[in-house]
Design an enzyme around this catalytic site. Structure first.
Site, PDB file in Angstrom:
ATOM      1  N   LYS A 153      53.295 -26.825  25.335  1.00 61.36           N
ATOM      2  CA  LYS A 153      52.685 -27.784  24.400  1.00 61.36           C
ATOM      3  C   LYS A 153      52.682 -27.208  22.987  1.00 61.36           C
ATOM      4  O   LYS A 153      51.949 -26.275  22.680  1.00 61.36           O
ATOM      5  CB  LYS A 153      51.244 -28.093  24.788  1.00 61.36           C
ATOM      6  N   GLY A 173      46.506 -19.278  18.693  1.00 62.80           N
ATOM      7  CA  GLY A 173      45.730 -20.209  17.885  1.00 62.80           C
ATOM      8  C   GLY A 173      44.419 -19.582  17.465  1.00 62.80           C
ATOM      9  O   GLY A 173      44.304 -18.359  17.375  1.00 62.80           O
ATOM     10  N   GLY A 224      40.606 -20.218  21.737  1.00 62.81           N
ATOM     11  CA  GLY A 224      40.931 -19.159  22.694  1.00 62.81           C
ATOM     12  C   GLY A 224      39.785 -18.920  23.671  1.00 62.81           C
ATOM     13  O   GLY A 224      39.993 -18.741  24.879  1.00 62.81           O
ATOM     14  N   GLU A 252      46.612 -14.910  21.705  1.00 59.59           N
ATOM     15  CA  GLU A 252      46.931 -14.338  20.385  1.00 59.59           C
ATOM     16  C   GLU A 252      46.125 -15.148  19.379  1.00 59.59           C
ATOM     17  O   GLU A 252      46.435 -16.304  19.119  1.00 59.59           O
ATOM     18  CB  GLU A 252      48.424 -14.507  20.086  1.00 59.59           C
ATOM     19  N   CYS A 275      48.551 -15.365  10.963  1.00 61.99           N
ATOM     20  CA  CYS A 275      47.399 -14.782  11.667  1.00 61.99           C
ATOM     21  C   CYS A 275      47.144 -13.348  11.222  1.00 61.99           C
ATOM     22  O   CYS A 275      46.007 -12.906  11.152  1.00 61.99           O
ATOM     23  CB  CYS A 275      47.644 -14.833  13.157  1.00 61.99           C
ATOM     24  N   GLU A 286      38.136 -16.301   8.651  1.00 65.59           N
ATOM     25  CA  GLU A 286      39.565 -16.509   8.437  1.00 65.59           C
ATOM     26  C   GLU A 286      39.775 -17.803   7.638  1.00 65.59           C
ATOM     27  O   GLU A 286      39.307 -18.862   8.031  1.00 65.59           O
ATOM     28  CB  GLU A 286      40.271 -16.622   9.787  1.00 65.59           C
TER      29      GLU A 286
END
Ligand code: NAP
Ligand code: MG
Length: 499
Positions: free
Chosen positions: A183, A236, A241, A258, A292, A392
């Site tokens: 996906k 993501g 996560g 990740e 990231c 972030e």
């Protein structure tokens, strides 16, 4: 009058292109001008269940892909790499137009994707496993280990590297012999659909690779929760996560995550100024900062601060912004929502009292009039408690903090819940190694920022993730390990001989 209705791009399930069961579609937008560039199906639970069933059938019933000898699987993967190489300009154009990254950066991503397929095609034919010299408590024994595919793998990716993040998952999973249900991010599915056209032509057995286009809430959550999925890998945000890990607990799926980062870039006063500034720019402005591992926290020695910041701001102000297909330094952010999120953080930074030295707003001149562009932004005078230092942002915004001693620098670097990446700039080799040893992060750089290699493992410490992608570790993630113990004796063991 002839009206041609363009078909929406479809799911790929059990070797067939399929409409979604919902009958709904999603418009795909060019973030450089807000225009619709394509339409894709919007899947429901039924579609993802069908895809999982196809992968399950492929793995557990036909077994064609997992039983194929490594060399034949490798041949197919090399063919896929060749096909991708042949259309790399077209693929790069799709990613550049759909995601907003400058064309040359998109082309670099696709080239990396080609190498990634070749790397795992080669690796799967190399020796693995091991033989153990074991004790003879039960008589003479031979013990060895084999690696086997995990089974049905659900794979979910973000929009910042639309194709490449998927290839980091699909190439090793397929090389290992798994069957996958993939996906992509709903915002950026176009290059992935093209990739599945390549799979279709390359002769992957039906059901070995399945594609479901749809939202994280519907398709992603089902991949994480389904008892028919043996492993779920995800790139993501940390929040999603965590949800995936919880959902995966139902059948104790193998999990690979990740996640996000807030990575420190530590600069000492003996570093080469021009070089450190150049790499710091790559660290935060590459891919519009939607990376990231972005070096989003610059931590610079007080004795270097003024020189460094002056030069960084000069260079940031000179950055060209515009239509990504014309290859400026920076394109738009991926969506209006992402632009607004970044602008919100800029407002928060100003309210928190950080000094905005450049940027700090949308870019709207010329080519940028209708797109989601944000100017490169440098915040100075930042302190550890500020939200712009802790959270972030995932855009072209960097914070600057100062330190005086090496100890202060490493404390500041580690003052984060994340642990994805980090860098140090200094000419003192021993100091560089000391600082890197202290930084709690999975990917680190000395006197550079961002270079990433298919050959070496990638992943995070702390809340930046679980497991590793790329390199031999990236293959092992998609494998189970089986121990085989063989009795070498021809005579009974005699364990119960006093009976
Ligand atoms: P995101 O919101 O977490 O979405 C990532 C993917 O997960 C998308 O495909 C999304 O689908 C799907 N998803 C959303 N909710 C879900 C749910 N409840 N269950 C299952 N899947 C779900 O992240 P993003 O906004 O796309 O990307 C930005 C984040 O990715 C940043 O935090 C960044 O640091 C991280 N990232 C990490 C790495 C790394 O290697 N560590 C690399 C790239 C990006 P939709 O598209 O439908 O929302
Ligand atoms: Mg999201």
């Amino acid at each position: 009058m002839n009206i041609t209705v363009k078909e929406p791009l479809k799911n790929y399930i059990a070797g067939q292109w399929k409409d979604s069961s919902t009958g709904r579609t999603r418009k795909i937008i060019n973030p450089a001008n807000g225009e619709i560039i394509d339409t894709v199906v919007e899947s429901g639970k039924e579609d993802v269940k069908n895809a999982i069933a196809a992968a399950k059938k492929s793995f557990y019933e036909s077994g064609e892909w997992r039983r194929m000898c490594g060399q034949d699987r490798a041949d197919i993967l090399f063919k896929i790499a060749r096909e991708l190489d042949n259309v790399k300009e077209k693929m790069a154009e799709l990613d550049s137009r759909n995601q907003g990254k400058p064309y040359r950066e998109a082309l670099g991503d696709i080239q990396d994707a080609v190498y990634c397929f070749r790397y795992y095609a080669g690796l799967i034919t190399k020796p693995c496993g091991g033989v153990y010299d074991v004790n003879d408590e039960f008589g003479p024994m031979h013990s060895y280990m084999v690696h086997e595919p995990v089974g049905v793998c659900g794979q979910i990716t973000p929009w910042n590297y639309p194709l490449l993040m998927g290839i980091w998952k699909m190439a090793p999973a397929l090389a290992a012999g798994n069957s996958i249900v993939f996906k992509p991010a709903s915002l950026t599915p176009l290059s992935t659909v093209k990739m599945f056209e390549i799979f279709d032509k390359a002769g992957l057995p039906a059901g070995a690779a399945n594609l479901v286009l749809g939202s994280g809430d519907t398709v992603g959550s089902e991949l994480a929760a389904s008892n028919d999925v043996d492993m779920v890998t995800f790139t993501g945000s940390t929040v999603v996560g965590q949800e995936i890990m919880r959902a995966a607990a139902g059948n104790l799926k193998k999990v690979g995550l990740e996640l996000g980062g807030k990575s420190p870039n530590v600069i000492f006063d003996d570093a080469d100024l021009e070089s450190a500034v150049e790499w710091a720019m790559i660290g935060i402005f590459f891919n519009q900062g939607e990376v990231c591992s972005a070096g989003s926290r610059i931590i610079v020695q007080d004795t270097m601060h003024d020189r460094f910041v002056k030069r960084l701001v000069e260079r940031a102000e000179a950055i060209t912004i515009g239509d990504p297909l014309k290859d400026p330094d920076m394109g738009p952010l991926v969506s209006e929502e992402q632009m607004n999120k970044v602008l919100d953080y800029i407002r928060i930074g100003k309210e928190e009292g950080a000094k905005c030295l450049c940027g700090g707003c949308r870019a709207t001149e010329g080519d940028c009039a209708k797109g989601f562009f944000v100017k490169p932004t440098v915040f100075d005078g930042c302190s550890p408690d500020m939200r712009i230092v802790k959270e972030e942002i995932f855009g072209p915004v960097v914070t600057v903090q100062t330190f005086s001693t090496e100890g202060e620098a490493t404390l500041m670097a580690n003052d984060t819940e994340y642990g994805l990446a980090g860098a140090v700039f200094t000419k003192d080799c021993a100091r560089a190694l000391r600082v890197i040893k202290e930084i709690r992060a999975g990917i680190t750089w000395i006197n550079c920022y961002n270079p990433t290699f298919n050959e070496a493992p990638w992943g995070g410490y702390k809340m930046s993730g679980v497991g590793r992608e790329l390199g031999p570790h990236g293959l092992e993630e998609y494998q189970e390990i089986k121990q085989v113990n063989i009795n070498l004796s021809e005579t009974p063991l005699g364990w119960y001989e006093n009976e």
